[in-house]
Design an enzyme around this catalytic site. Structure first.
Site, PDB file in Angstrom:
ATOM      1  N   LYS A 192       3.524 -15.348   1.895  1.00 49.19           N
ATOM      2  CA  LYS A 192       3.754 -16.008   0.607  1.00 49.19           C
ATOM      3  C   LYS A 192       5.260 -16.190   0.489  1.00 49.19           C
ATOM      4  O   LYS A 192       5.915 -15.740  -0.461  1.00 49.19           O
ATOM      5  CB  LYS A 192       3.170 -15.126  -0.524  1.00 49.19           C
ATOM      6  CG  LYS A 192       3.151 -15.781  -1.887  1.00 49.19           C
ATOM      7  CD  LYS A 192       2.112 -16.877  -2.054  1.00 49.19           C
ATOM      8  CE  LYS A 192       2.254 -17.559  -3.402  1.00 49.19           C
ATOM      9  NZ  LYS A 192       1.459 -18.800  -3.525  1.00 49.19           N
TER      10      LYS A 192
ATOM     11  N   ASP B 114      -2.612 -18.391  -0.094  1.00 45.24           N
ATOM     12  CA  ASP B 114      -3.578 -19.133  -0.925  1.00 45.24           C
ATOM     13  C   ASP B 114      -4.220 -20.262  -0.125  1.00 45.24           C
ATOM     14  O   ASP B 114      -5.435 -20.457  -0.127  1.00 45.24           O
ATOM     15  CB  ASP B 114      -2.944 -19.627  -2.233  1.00 45.24           C
ATOM     16  CG  ASP B 114      -1.566 -20.246  -2.072  1.00 45.24           C
ATOM     17  OD1 ASP B 114      -1.012 -20.197  -0.951  1.00 45.24           O
ATOM     18  OD2 ASP B 114      -1.036 -20.794  -3.059  1.00 45.24           O
TER      19      ASP B 114
ATOM     20  N   TYR C 114       0.829  -1.209   0.000  1.00 52.31           N
ATOM     21  CA  TYR C 114       0.000   0.000   0.000  1.00 52.31           C
ATOM     22  C   TYR C 114       0.864   1.260   0.000  1.00 52.31           C
ATOM     23  O   TYR C 114       0.485   2.274  -0.567  1.00 52.31           O
ATOM     24  CB  TYR C 114      -0.892   0.036   1.242  1.00 52.31           C
ATOM     25  CG  TYR C 114      -2.180  -0.749   1.143  1.00 52.31           C
ATOM     26  CD1 TYR C 114      -2.176  -2.100   0.832  1.00 52.31           C
ATOM     27  CD2 TYR C 114      -3.398  -0.142   1.385  1.00 52.31           C
ATOM     28  CE1 TYR C 114      -3.349  -2.823   0.762  1.00 52.31           C
ATOM     29  CE2 TYR C 114      -4.586  -0.845   1.318  1.00 52.31           C
ATOM     30  CZ  TYR C 114      -4.557  -2.187   1.003  1.00 52.31           C
ATOM     31  OH  TYR C 114      -5.720  -2.890   0.941  1.00 52.31           O
TER      32      TYR C 114
ATOM     33  N   ASP D 155     -12.190  -9.536   4.608  1.00 49.66           N
ATOM     34  CA  ASP D 155     -13.489  -9.565   3.923  1.00 49.66           C
ATOM     35  C   ASP D 155     -14.031 -11.001   3.899  1.00 49.66           C
ATOM     36  O   ASP D 155     -15.229 -11.228   4.080  1.00 49.66           O
ATOM     37  CB  ASP D 155     -13.365  -9.063   2.477  1.00 49.66           C
ATOM     38  CG  ASP D 155     -13.697  -7.583   2.329  1.00 49.66           C
ATOM     39  OD1 ASP D 155     -13.447  -6.828   3.291  1.00 49.66           O
ATOM     40  OD2 ASP D 155     -14.202  -7.184   1.259  1.00 49.66           O
TER      41      ASP D 155
ATOM     42  N   ASP E 222      -6.212  -7.309   4.285  1.00 50.27           N
ATOM     43  CA  ASP E 222      -7.365  -6.677   3.622  1.00 50.27           C
ATOM     44  C   ASP E 222      -8.244  -7.754   2.984  1.00 50.27           C
ATOM     45  O   ASP E 222      -9.468  -7.769   3.152  1.00 50.27           O
ATOM     46  CB  ASP E 222      -6.865  -5.704   2.553  1.00 50.27           C
ATOM     47  CG  ASP E 222      -8.018  -5.058   1.797  1.00 50.27           C
ATOM     48  OD1 ASP E 222      -8.963  -4.602   2.457  1.00 50.27           O
ATOM     49  OD2 ASP E 222      -7.975  -5.031   0.552  1.00 50.27           O
TER      50      ASP E 222
END
Ligand code: NAD
Ligand code: IPM
Ligand code: MG
Length: 366
Positions: free
Chosen positions: A195, A227, A145, A255, A251
């Protein structure tokens, strides 16, 4: 003398003002019931601030936040402002600068299935029946970000755009420590999401988390690739306690966690800096698809207000009273449209009705 807390109220865009009005209604009830005073100052932020003042984060709004003890934030953004240059849009021009300005590196998003409300989860019944109670501990002021370089250059087929995932050791260490401390007060499990099979920043993330873990021998540490994490959350969310995430992974995964509880409208969040200053906002956005209709679920905004009472003002009894009032409202069968099912006991409730049900159920524990 009763305590007096200054709150900067930034409703923002879309459903922001609608759900904020209900949070303020509940806070009003709470302060009279629990004997403290909230001094509220309202400021424009996001798209509405562009429309009214020509800037998504006007100087007066920033000054108002600086003068406050905490910030209660709604949501920003929407199609009306998407034609603007990225840095002038509400998200990049107001929300991210606010997080950066106040160094709000620690974002916590708690998600759980409410008892008796397991069937709101889109998960298979035997999985949701096990329930879950997870905190997404998201690093909020670093990573892709904010990392440099970031930009666009070139032309034609050679035109390119780039963002950079950058993490410093100190940034990983401080969020990891808070993740382990949170786990100590919970079920004692940290799952660090990365990751590290591909990304350099994730390799450092994993190394630093392993080092920090040595100071918390009472906490079990697991590592998981992002993943796999998204898949495991659907297979068996009850295995997770604290999920420690970078900015981008947190983020995305928050959700997913929200929806596993039944609705995006249930997930609150707190963003803190190292001085304990906090900004409180729903994890979801301005929901342009339902804005202006009076049907948004105000629970995430009201839970965010409860988190403000807990983390910024140490008014634990009042925070618990809000959480209990929400549980009671839902378990009595009052639902906004996002949760509503045909066999519900009561007709679908508006945003305002949900706020009233919750405010009416605020009381001191007997
Ligand atoms: N903190 C913030 O200000 C914030 C957070 C996320 C997205 N956004 C912005 O919001 C805008 C819309 O983004 P999006 O559509 O991707 O995400 P969103 O979270 O606004 O909406 C996603 C879906 O969830 C539903 N939803 C969200 N909150 C709800 C609630 N309280 N009650 C019932 N349903 C709810 C929406 O109706 C929509 O179907 C974009 O401009 C985005 O950048 C802002
Ligand atoms: C609106 C956007 C900048 C924001 C984010 O990506 O952090 C939002 O999605 C969130 O989850 O708070
Ligand atoms: Mg998000």
């Amino acid at each position: 003398m009763s305590a007096n807390y200054k709150v900067a109220v930034l409703p923002g865009d879309g459903i922001g003002p609608e759900v904020m009005a209900e949070a303020l209604k509940v806070l009003d009830k709470v302060q009279s019931e629990f004997g403290f005073t909230l001094e509220l100052s309202h400021f424009d932020v996001g798209g509405v601030a562009i429309d009214n003042h020509g800037s998504p984060l006007p100087a007066a709004t920033l000054a108002g936040c600086e003068a406050a003890d905490a910030v209660l934030f709604g949501s920003v953004g929407g199609p009306k402002w998407e034609h603007l240059a990225p840095n002038d849009q509400p998200e990049r021009g107001a929300l991210l600068p606010l997080r950066g300005h106040f160094k709000l590196f620690c974002n916590m998003r708690p998600a759980r299935i409410y008892e008796g409300l397991e069937d709101f989860s889109p998960l298979r019944a035997d999985i949701s029946a096990r329930g879950f109670d997870i905190v997404c501990m998201r690093e909020l002021t670093g990573g892709i970000y904010f990392g440099q370089p970031k930009g666009r250059e070139g032309e034609g087929a050679q035109e390119k755009a780039f963002d950079t995932e950058v993490y410093h050791r100190y940034e990983i260490e401080r969020i990891a420590r808070l993740g382990f401390e949170a786990a100590q007060g919970r079920r004692g499990i940290v799952t660090s999401v990365d990751k590290a099979n591909v990304l350099q920043a994730s390799i450092l993330w994993r190394e630093v988390v392993n080092e920090v873990a040595k100071d918390y021998p009472d906490v079990t540490l697991n590592h998981i690739y992002i993943d796999n994490a998204t898949m495991q959350l659907i297979k068996d969310p009850s295995q997770f306690d604290v999920m420690l995430c970078s900015n981008l992974f947190g983020d995305i995964i928050s959700d997913e966690m929200a929806m596993l509880t039944g609705s995006m409208g249930l997930l609150p969040s707190v963003s803190l800096n190292d001085q304990g200053f906090g900004l409180y906002e729903p994890a979801g956005g301005s929901a342009p698809d339902i804005a202006g209709k009076g049907i948004a679920n105000p629970v995430a905004q009201i839970l965010s207000a409860a988190l403000m009472l807990r983390y910024s003002f140490k008014e634990e009894a009042a925070a618990l009273a809000i959480e209990r009032a929400i549980s009671e409202t839902l378990s009595e069968g009052y639902f906004s449209g996002d949760l509503y099912k045909a066999d519900a006991k009561h007709p679908v409730q508006t945003t305002v009705q949900m706020g009233e049900h919750i405010a009416n159920r605020i009381r001191r524990a007997s």
